[in-house]
Design a protein around this motif. Structure first.
Motif, PDB file in Angstrom:
ATOM      1  N   PRO A  94      -8.389   2.571  -2.537  1.00 27.68           N
ATOM      2  CA  PRO A  94      -8.642   1.160  -2.216  1.00 27.68           C
ATOM      3  C   PRO A  94      -7.655   0.620  -1.180  1.00 27.68           C
ATOM      4  CG  PRO A  94      -8.556   1.498  -4.580  1.00 27.68           C
ATOM      5  CD  PRO A  94      -8.111   2.772  -3.948  1.00 27.68           C
ATOM      6  N   LEU A  95      -8.005  -0.508  -0.600  1.00 31.26           N
ATOM      7  CA  LEU A  95      -7.184  -1.110   0.452  1.00 31.26           C
ATOM      8  C   LEU A  95      -5.762  -1.394   0.002  1.00 31.26           C
ATOM      9  CD1 LEU A  95      -9.756  -3.580   2.005  1.00 31.26           C
ATOM     10  CD2 LEU A  95      -8.756  -1.555   3.069  1.00 31.26           C
ATOM     11  N   ALA A  96      -5.581  -1.651  -1.289  1.00 34.32           N
ATOM     12  CA  ALA A  96      -4.245  -1.996  -1.769  1.00 34.32           C
ATOM     13  C   ALA A  96      -3.353  -0.766  -1.905  1.00 34.32           C
ATOM     14  CB  ALA A  96      -4.354  -2.707  -3.119  1.00 34.32           C
ATOM     15  N   GLN A 145     -11.647   6.237  -4.663  1.00 42.14           N
ATOM     16  CA  GLN A 145     -11.123   6.571  -5.989  1.00 42.14           C
ATOM     17  C   GLN A 145      -9.967   5.632  -6.290  1.00 42.14           C
ATOM     18  OE1 GLN A 145     -12.604   8.506  -7.937  1.00 42.14           O
ATOM     19  NE2 GLN A 145     -13.516  10.267  -6.899  1.00 42.14           N
ATOM     20  N   LEU A 146      -9.931   5.157  -7.556  1.00 42.53           N
ATOM     21  CA  LEU A 146      -8.985   4.086  -7.874  1.00 42.53           C
ATOM     22  C   LEU A 146      -7.547   4.561  -8.018  1.00 42.53           C
ATOM     23  CD1 LEU A 146     -10.758   1.591 -10.244  1.00 42.53           C
ATOM     24  CD2 LEU A 146     -10.437   1.539  -7.775  1.00 42.53           C
ATOM     25  N   ARG A 185       6.841 -14.186  -6.589  1.00 40.37           N
ATOM     26  CA  ARG A 185       6.537 -15.411  -7.356  1.00 40.37           C
ATOM     27  C   ARG A 185       7.385 -15.512  -8.612  1.00 40.37           C
ATOM     28  NH1 ARG A 185       0.180 -16.344  -6.058  1.00 40.37           N
ATOM     29  NH2 ARG A 185       0.543 -16.069  -3.850  1.00 40.37           N
ATOM     30  N   GLY A 216      -0.520  -1.906 -11.299  1.00 41.72           N
ATOM     31  CA  GLY A 216      -1.143  -3.005 -10.561  1.00 41.72           C
ATOM     32  C   GLY A 216      -1.233  -2.734  -9.074  1.00 41.72           C
ATOM     33  N   VAL A 275       0.595  -4.078  -3.590  1.00 40.59           N
ATOM     34  CA  VAL A 275       0.473  -5.491  -3.226  1.00 40.59           C
ATOM     35  C   VAL A 275       0.797  -6.372  -4.417  1.00 40.59           C
ATOM     36  CG1 VAL A 275      -1.060  -7.266  -2.354  1.00 40.59           C
ATOM     37  CG2 VAL A 275      -1.234  -4.942  -1.467  1.00 40.59           C
ATOM     38  N   ALA A 276       0.262  -5.996  -5.572  1.00 40.11           N
ATOM     39  CA  ALA A 276       0.528  -6.780  -6.774  1.00 40.11           C
ATOM     40  C   ALA A 276       2.021  -6.813  -7.067  1.00 40.11           C
ATOM     41  CB  ALA A 276      -0.248  -6.201  -7.955  1.00 40.11           C
ATOM     42  N   ARG A 295       4.315  -8.180   3.517  1.00 40.05           N
ATOM     43  CA  ARG A 295       3.794  -9.073   4.543  1.00 40.05           C
ATOM     44  C   ARG A 295       3.961 -10.502   4.039  1.00 40.05           C
ATOM     45  NH1 ARG A 295      -2.122  -6.993   5.608  1.00 40.05           N
ATOM     46  NH2 ARG A 295      -1.736  -4.755   5.645  1.00 40.05           N
ATOM     47  N   GLU A 355       1.981 -12.963   3.960  1.00 39.20           N
ATOM     48  CA  GLU A 355       0.897 -13.550   3.157  1.00 39.20           C
ATOM     49  C   GLU A 355       0.962 -13.100   1.701  1.00 39.20           C
ATOM     50  OE1 GLU A 355      -2.711 -12.310   4.982  1.00 39.20           O
ATOM     51  OE2 GLU A 355      -2.552 -10.253   4.275  1.00 39.20           O
ATOM     52  N   TRP A 356       1.700 -12.009   1.437  1.00 34.21           N
ATOM     53  CA  TRP A 356       1.827 -11.565   0.053  1.00 34.21           C
ATOM     54  C   TRP A 356       3.039 -12.191  -0.618  1.00 34.21           C
ATOM     55  CZ3 TRP A 356       1.298  -5.815   1.829  1.00 34.21           C
ATOM     56  CH2 TRP A 356      -0.044  -5.573   2.200  1.00 34.21           C
ATOM     57  N   VAL A 376       3.583  -9.317  -4.748  1.00 39.72           N
ATOM     58  CA  VAL A 376       3.183 -10.677  -5.110  1.00 39.72           C
ATOM     59  C   VAL A 376       3.942 -11.132  -6.355  1.00 39.72           C
ATOM     60  CG1 VAL A 376       1.263 -12.085  -5.963  1.00 39.72           C
ATOM     61  CG2 VAL A 376       0.897 -10.504  -4.050  1.00 39.72           C
TER      62      VAL A 376
END
Lengths: 284, 252, 262
Positions: C148-150, C174-175, C71, C60, C63-64, C84, C86-87, C67
């Motif tokens: 990607p950004l994440a 590229q992912l 949670r 994931g 960041v995931a 961060r 916000e995450w 998060v």
């Protein structure tokens, strides 16, 4: 028995419930997207930022133009390639092959519609990307490669819809045309295609919707570049692939997430306009 | 005089099933020939062989010869689209194309490459006049053909067939789906076209055959039983089976 | 009959819900994929020494991972990026670093370039230098590949290599690490960065600023991600045990995770 018993009314009630549930899910989906998008829409100079060509979310630049351009280019490329071929396939199914071959081809096409998109993406990575690199130039990962992969993906669906549409043309009309001295080609062009047009457009919209929404197969070959693409051979990104790529970077509540919600809404709006246009076209 | 159509020893099979057996029959120029007989007797098959429409179906085999003037239309080198321009056809149920009235009539001429709007207009008007439809549709030529009544649609189909200026007109039970008033109009029209066109017409309606045909041919089980002047067939048939049919002893 | 059916449905839903919620018997780890191989091969040892417990892994991205753990949907989050607010929605997380995971700059073998200065590499990645010829290689156009950004690797490259400039927006995204490696290997002129503790095959590993990567001295390579495990402080002690076990296991260097970050 004059009044239907409870069990007799069950199927209709269940159906009604299902339809209601379906509508509710749709409304909730749109509402949640709108709610997610709201903070961004309310931001100062939101429109100018969103229409812009620069995507640099870490610095607050949320221009979605590159992805709108990418989506349009990939979808159009796919249709330009797939529609003529699908029409050809449909015509051969309806006219050229015998009943036995027809059943076989229809079965193969039906199976092909169920091939998962990741398979098409994988095939694109192995075959199409190197092919584009060798014959068109550029890095291979490109809007063109994505368009070709998508074309192949929607080809079975389009062919089936087109064949269905053409087979609905009444035999009496075809005979009427033949009896006036029309060659089979003339009958096809002047009677069958015009008669089938609403159904053909309907099939086209289904193919188009599938092309617009496809993510995985496109993502694997499109390159994901976030600038406005310089040409078909350049890499790019579509609305769906960009949502997919940046989804994990922006958890709900962040400004980036709001922009992704806006992109999703944009896609839904495009689909809605498309379907309505097709309905109007079809009912003419 | 040379007959317009001379059919000799014509046999037709669907797959292996014989539908028409050794039919020999001539049609004179300008006459109306009625084909009668019970369902499945081969009269429709016969009609559809005359413009080679039967070969559109899979598994049809035809033997024998059909002379249109001095052209044997059965020969393989003959262009089938040419035959169909010389031998027009009107079908059992009206089958106008889903276009305007004008475009329906102009369909045949356009296939032959007529593109000049003035010429097309002239052909369309003339054909509609010949089909006795002009007075009902003048000024409405751009309306969709499917908005016409059933009887009007059938006359439109006749106009459409006449627009390519055929020599022979084949009619396959043209009034079968029409009300009595529309039927009367079509019959009147056939009477008016007699002499100008050679008409071969399949009908289930014996009175219709008696009213409008010059000669009548009776088919039974894929064979031609007898053909002769209509009055003679109806009053003094040569063959016992014809008489039985005419007096209602066959299911029709 | 209908009520029985509804009861059955409710029961199933409850069963599903309880299976999804983290329980003390079943522990979940989610997040960055860069250390997934190490974690997958190491949790088995923990399961053997703690009978009755099972550990499952999910990817994931960094960041995931943050998060999910903040949670409460995962017991342990794995991330290459520091959290961060916000995450994590303000949740304070405890951190256990795993070590350093080198980030290598790799190029297609056909570029003719093996070494770049930091300034040259920066100009290649931000799109100012467009041909390998400009940096002493063959006349092949440069194709930049990024993540990607994440991606944790991207955030390290952004912070430690780019000196305030951005990777070109014309870069191909590229992912995954593997996709980047495959893309660079197959695309002429390509350059990118991958997290790897070993020398990947089929590509040129670029020397940067006179430094050359060697697995033997992996801890000295100046560009690295610091994958860390994150847990909520109030998590049950078994979760803390798991994190300690994973954070101190000697196996790490075998997966290219070097030294101790502290």
């Amino acid at each position: 028995m004059s009044t239907p018993s409870v069990t007799d009314r069950m199927p209709r009630r269940t159906a009604g419930l299902a339809a209601g549930l379906f509508a509710l899910v749709g409304i909730i989906l749109v509402a949640s997207l709108a709610a997610g998008a709201w903070p961004m829409l309310g931001a100062p100079r939101a429109a100018a930022n969103l229409i812009g060509a620069v995507w640099d979310p870490l610095r607050g630049r949320y221009g979605v133009a590159p992805f709108v351009v990418g989506t349009a280019a990939v979808t159009l490329t796919a249709l330009v390639i797939a529609v003529p071929i699908a029409l050809g396939v449909a015509v051969s199914i309806v006219h050229q092959v015998g009943a036995l071959g027809r059943g076989g081809i229809l079965r193969v096409l039906t199976v092909l519609t169920a091939v998962p998109s990741v398979i098409f993406g994988w095939w694109g990575l192995q075959m199409v990307v190197p092919w584009v690199r060798a014959h068109v130039g550029g890095p291979g990962f490109s809007l063109l490669a994505a368009g070709i992969v998508l074309a192949l993906m929607i080809l079975p669906t389009l062919s089936l819809f087109f064949a269905q549409a053409l087979s609905k043309v009444p035999n009496t009309l075809k005979e009427g045309s033949a009896a006036l001295g029309a060659t089979p080609d003339q009958t096809l062009l002047r009677v069958e295609l015009p008669f089938a047009m609403p159904a053909l457009v309907n099939g086209l919209v289904v193919g188009l919707a599938r092309a617009l929404g496809e993510t995985m197969a496109v993502q694997m070959v499109v390159g994901g570049q976030t600038a406005i693409p310089a040409g078909l051979a350049a890499p790019g990104a579509t609305l769906t692939t960009q949502i997919f790529t940046d989804m994990t970077a922006f958890p709900p509540g962040t400004a980036g997430h709001a922009v992704l919600d806006i992109m999703a809404l944009l896609l839904l709006a495009a689909m809605y306009v498309l379907v309505r246009t097709a309905e109007r076209w079809g009912s003419r | 005089m040379e007959p317009k159509l001379r059919v000799e020893n014509l046999s037709v099979w669907y797959q292996r099933q014989p539908a028409l057996k050794h039919v020999t029959l001539s049609v004179e120029e300008g006459e109306v020939l009625a084909l009668i007989g019970p369902s499945g007797c081969g009269k429709s098959t016969f009609l559809r062989t005359l413009n080679r429409l039967s070969e559109e179906q899979v598994g049809v085999r035809v033997s024998g010869s059909i002379m249109l003037g001095d052209l044997d239309i059965q020969e393989s080198h003959v262009d089938v689209t040419q035959i169909r321009r010389r031998v027009g056809m009107v079908f059992q149920a009206p089958n106008p194309f889903p276009f305007s009235i004008f475009d329906n009539v102009a369909y045949g001429p356009r296939l032959q490459g007529v593109a000049d709007p003035g010429t097309l207009r002239k052909i369309v008007e003339q054909s509609l006049r010949q089909a006795a439809l002009w007075d009902e549709v003048r000024g409405k030529l751009r309306r969709p053909a499917l908005a016409l009544s059933g009887g009007q649609q059938q006359r439109l189909c006749i106009a459409r067939a006449l627009a390519v200026n055929p020599e022979v007109l084949l009619m396959d039970e043209p009034t079968a789906s029409l009300d009595p008033l529309s039927t009367a109009k079509i019959e009147e029209l056939v009477g008016a076209l007699r002499g100008q066109y050679t008409i071969v017409m399949v009908t289930h309606n014996l009175r219709q055959a008696a009213r409008i045909s010059d000669r009548t041919a009776f088919f039974l089980d894929g064979a031609l039983v007898e053909v002769g002047p209509t009055r003679q067939i109806f009053t003094a048939p040569q063959d016992n089976r014809t008489e039985q049919y005419l007096t209602g002893r066959f299911e029709s | 009959m209908v009520t029985a059916w509804i009861k059955g449905l409710l029961f199933t839903l409850l069963a599903l819900a309880s299976a999804v919620a983290p329980t003390s018997r079943h522990l979940t780890i989610a997040g960055a994929t860069s250390t997934l191989a190490y974690l997958r091969d190491t949790v088995g040892g923990f399961e053997r020494s703690h009978p009755g417990y099972t550990v499952s892994l999910a990817g994931g991205g960094s960041v995931a991972g943050l998060v999910e753990v903040s949670r409460g949907r995962a017991d342990v989050g794995v991330s290459d990026i520091p959290p961060r607010a916000e995450w994590t929605s303000g949740v304070h997380l405890q951190v256990m670093p795993l070590g350093r995971l080198p980030i290598l700059f790799v190029a297609h073998p056909g570029t003719g370039v093996h070494n770049l200065t930091t300034t040259e590499l920066r100009a290649v990645l931000d799109g100012r230098t467009r041909s390998w010829k400009s940096v002493g290689g063959r006349p092949v156009p440069i194709v930049v590949m990024t993540r990607p950004l994440a991606s944790g690797a991207l955030s390290v490259v952004d912070r430690e290599m780019m000196g305030g400039r951005r990777i070109t927006s014309q870069a191909i995204v590229q992912l995954s690490n593997g996709a980047t490696l495959a893309g660079v290997r197959e695309t002429p002129g390509a350059v990118g960065f991958v997290e790897s503790g070993v020398v990947p095959r089929g590509v040129t590993v670029l020397g940067v600023g006179g430094r050359h990567f060697s697995p033997k001295r992996g801890a000295e390579w100046p560009w690295y991600a610091e994958p860390s495990l994150y847990v909520r402080p109030e998590a049950p002690s078994i979760v803390h045990d798991l994190v300690r076990y994973l954070g101190s296991h000697p196996n790490r260097t075998r997966y290219g995770i070097y030294g101790s970050a502290s």
